[in-house]
Write a protein that holds these residues in place. Structure first.
Motif, PDB file in Angstrom:
ATOM      1  N   ILE A   1     -32.336  16.553  -1.205  1.00 57.20           N
ATOM      2  CA  ILE A   1     -32.412  17.992  -0.947  1.00 57.20           C
ATOM      3  C   ILE A   1     -32.608  18.770  -2.243  1.00 57.20           C
ATOM      4  CG2 ILE A   1     -31.056  19.992  -0.175  1.00 57.20           C
ATOM      5  CD1 ILE A   1     -29.860  18.090   1.973  1.00 57.20           C
ATOM      6  N   LEU A   2     -31.940  18.327  -3.308  1.00 56.53           N
ATOM      7  CA  LEU A   2     -32.094  18.995  -4.611  1.00 56.53           C
ATOM      8  C   LEU A   2     -33.434  18.688  -5.272  1.00 56.53           C
ATOM      9  CD1 LEU A   2     -28.518  18.443  -6.068  1.00 56.53           C
ATOM     10  CD2 LEU A   2     -29.498  20.592  -5.245  1.00 56.53           C
ATOM     11  N   GLY A   3     -34.166  17.724  -4.710  1.00 56.23           N
ATOM     12  CA  GLY A   3     -35.471  17.377  -5.260  1.00 56.23           C
ATOM     13  C   GLY A   3     -35.390  16.561  -6.538  1.00 56.23           C
ATOM     14  N   LEU A   4     -34.298  15.866  -6.738  1.00 59.21           N
ATOM     15  CA  LEU A   4     -34.170  15.021  -7.932  1.00 59.21           C
ATOM     16  C   LEU A   4     -35.063  13.805  -7.784  1.00 59.21           C
ATOM     17  CD1 LEU A   4     -30.304  15.134  -8.392  1.00 59.21           C
ATOM     18  CD2 LEU A   4     -32.023  16.554  -9.506  1.00 59.21           C
ATOM     19  N   GLU A   5     -35.865  13.534  -8.783  1.00 56.81           N
ATOM     20  CA  GLU A   5     -36.778  12.404  -8.736  1.00 56.81           C
ATOM     21  C   GLU A   5     -36.590  11.524  -9.961  1.00 56.81           C
ATOM     22  OE1 GLU A   5     -40.683  14.035  -8.371  1.00 56.81           O
ATOM     23  OE2 GLU A   5     -40.366  14.649  -6.292  1.00 56.81           O
ATOM     24  N   HIS A   6     -37.041  10.290  -9.833  1.00 57.17           N
ATOM     25  CA  HIS A   6     -37.045   9.298 -10.902  1.00 57.17           C
ATOM     26  C   HIS A   6     -35.651   9.106 -11.490  1.00 57.17           C
ATOM     27  CE1 HIS A   6     -41.332   9.482 -10.429  1.00 57.17           C
ATOM     28  NE2 HIS A   6     -41.341  10.781 -10.717  1.00 57.17           N
TER      29      HIS A   6
ATOM     30  N   PHE B   1     -34.706  12.093   2.551  1.00 57.95           N
ATOM     31  CA  PHE B   1     -34.519  13.524   2.330  1.00 57.95           C
ATOM     32  C   PHE B   1     -35.535  14.104   1.349  1.00 57.95           C
ATOM     33  CE2 PHE B   1     -30.719  12.988   4.723  1.00 57.95           C
ATOM     34  CZ  PHE B   1     -30.472  14.230   5.264  1.00 57.95           C
ATOM     35  N   CYS B   2     -36.022  13.310   0.398  1.00 55.43           N
ATOM     36  CA  CYS B   2     -37.099  13.786  -0.481  1.00 55.43           C
ATOM     37  C   CYS B   2     -38.347  14.067   0.345  1.00 55.43           C
ATOM     38  CB  CYS B   2     -37.422  12.754  -1.555  1.00 55.43           C
ATOM     39  SG  CYS B   2     -36.417  12.880  -3.022  1.00 55.43           S
ATOM     40  N   GLU B   3     -38.675  13.161   1.254  1.00 55.40           N
ATOM     41  CA  GLU B   3     -39.861  13.337   2.090  1.00 55.40           C
ATOM     42  C   GLU B   3     -39.677  14.483   3.081  1.00 55.40           C
ATOM     43  OE1 GLU B   3     -42.773  11.958   1.445  1.00 55.40           O
ATOM     44  OE2 GLU B   3     -41.703  11.061  -0.234  1.00 55.40           O
TER      45      GLU B   3
ATOM     46  N   ASN C   1     -37.871  17.070   2.597  1.00 58.29           N
ATOM     47  CA  ASN C   1     -37.963  18.267   1.758  1.00 58.29           C
ATOM     48  C   ASN C   1     -39.430  18.616   1.500  1.00 58.29           C
ATOM     49  OD1 ASN C   1     -37.127  20.392   0.177  1.00 58.29           O
ATOM     50  ND2 ASN C   1     -36.480  19.126  -1.540  1.00 58.29           N
ATOM     51  N   THR C   2     -40.247  17.606   1.219  1.00 60.52           N
ATOM     52  CA  THR C   2     -41.675  17.826   0.982  1.00 60.52           C
ATOM     53  C   THR C   2     -42.355  18.359   2.243  1.00 60.52           C
ATOM     54  OG1 THR C   2     -41.690  16.041  -0.634  1.00 60.52           O
ATOM     55  CG2 THR C   2     -43.811  16.712   0.264  1.00 60.52           C
ATOM     56  N   VAL C   3     -42.070  17.767   3.390  1.00 63.97           N
ATOM     57  CA  VAL C   3     -42.657  18.217   4.657  1.00 63.97           C
ATOM     58  C   VAL C   3     -42.225  19.646   4.952  1.00 63.97           C
ATOM     59  CG1 VAL C   3     -42.642  17.841   7.158  1.00 63.97           C
ATOM     60  CG2 VAL C   3     -42.915  15.904   5.607  1.00 63.97           C
ATOM     61  N   PHE C   4     -40.966  19.942   4.752  1.00 62.52           N
ATOM     62  CA  PHE C   4     -40.461  21.297   4.984  1.00 62.52           C
ATOM     63  C   PHE C   4     -41.204  22.310   4.107  1.00 62.52           C
ATOM     64  CE2 PHE C   4     -37.526  24.760   3.923  1.00 62.52           C
ATOM     65  CZ  PHE C   4     -37.224  25.229   5.199  1.00 62.52           C
ATOM     66  N   MET C   5     -41.413  21.954   2.841  1.00 61.40           N
ATOM     67  CA  MET C   5     -42.115  22.845   1.920  1.00 61.40           C
ATOM     68  C   MET C   5     -43.570  23.062   2.366  1.00 61.40           C
ATOM     69  SD  MET C   5     -40.162  23.813  -0.562  1.00 61.40           S
ATOM     70  CE  MET C   5     -38.764  23.373  -1.538  1.00 61.40           C
ATOM     71  N   LEU C   6     -44.213  22.001   2.857  1.00 59.40           N
ATOM     72  CA  LEU C   6     -45.605  22.125   3.304  1.00 59.40           C
ATOM     73  C   LEU C   6     -45.724  22.956   4.581  1.00 59.40           C
ATOM     74  CD1 LEU C   6     -46.933  18.502   2.701  1.00 59.40           C
ATOM     75  CD2 LEU C   6     -47.518  20.573   1.417  1.00 59.40           C
ATOM     76  N   ILE C   7     -44.800  22.767   5.493  1.00 62.05           N
ATOM     77  CA  ILE C   7     -44.867  23.500   6.772  1.00 62.05           C
ATOM     78  C   ILE C   7     -44.601  24.982   6.561  1.00 62.05           C
ATOM     79  CG2 ILE C   7     -43.704  23.815   8.982  1.00 62.05           C
ATOM     80  CD1 ILE C   7     -43.384  20.775   9.092  1.00 62.05           C
ATOM     81  N   PHE C   8     -43.577  25.276   5.808  1.00 59.98           N
ATOM     82  CA  PHE C   8     -43.188  26.674   5.645  1.00 59.98           C
ATOM     83  C   PHE C   8     -43.769  27.332   4.391  1.00 59.98           C
ATOM     84  CE2 PHE C   8     -39.977  24.871   8.440  1.00 59.98           C
ATOM     85  CZ  PHE C   8     -40.104  25.741   9.503  1.00 59.98           C
ATOM     86  N   ASP C   9     -44.587  26.571   3.648  1.00 59.95           N
ATOM     87  CA  ASP C   9     -45.332  27.095   2.502  1.00 59.95           C
ATOM     88  C   ASP C   9     -44.468  27.920   1.560  1.00 59.95           C
ATOM     89  OD1 ASP C   9     -48.101  29.185   1.769  1.00 59.95           O
ATOM     90  OD2 ASP C   9     -47.800  27.101   1.168  1.00 59.95           O
ATOM     91  N   THR C  10     -43.348  27.313   1.137  1.00 57.17           N
ATOM     92  CA  THR C  10     -42.454  28.017   0.218  1.00 57.17           C
ATOM     93  C   THR C  10     -42.534  27.466  -1.169  1.00 57.17           C
ATOM     94  OG1 THR C  10     -40.646  26.552   0.800  1.00 57.17           O
ATOM     95  CG2 THR C  10     -40.779  28.663   1.957  1.00 57.17           C
TER      96      THR C  10
END
Length: 108
Positions: free
Chosen positions: A37-42, A95-97, A99-108
């Motif tokens: 959810i926080l978008g932490l990667e790597h 949850f990373c994925e 989060n990505t889908v949510f961002m694409l759908i709602f264009d935030t």
């Protein structure tokens, strides 16, 4: 070995171990969700996981094992600190994925 509670195969200790394993599993899942959810990667996600695993292990050792995990687990501290990495990675990726889908759908 006069004291039965000092034995490794002792029913109350086995029940205690299952609650410790369940706690470690649930914390790994919650931390994985939080990292996603926080978008932490790597490496950031793994550092977050390592810190939470260490913190959880110290809390379990202090609160549930009375500071003596070797009394409840054959491996002692090593077994207690061993994280549930597979659960973390699975939930983190999910949850990373999401989060990505949510961002694409709602264009935030």
């Amino acid at each position: 070995m006069d004291d039965p509670s000092s034995q490794l195969i002792y029913a109350p200790n086995i029940l205690h171990n299952s609650s410790i394993d369940t706690t470690k599993f649930l914390v790994s899942c919650v931390v994985g969700a939080a990292a996603g959810i926080l978008g932490l990667e790597h490496w950031q996600g793994f550092v977050f996981f390592a810190a939470s695993s260490l913190g959880t292990s110290l809390l379990i050792a202090g609160l549930k094992c009375g500071g003596k995990p070797e009394k409840y687990m054959k491996g002692g501290w090593a077994e207690l600190v061993m994280p549930d990495t597979a659960s973390f990675v699975l939930i983190w990726t999910l949850f990373c994925e999401l989060n990505t889908v949510f961002m694409l759908i709602f264009d935030t």
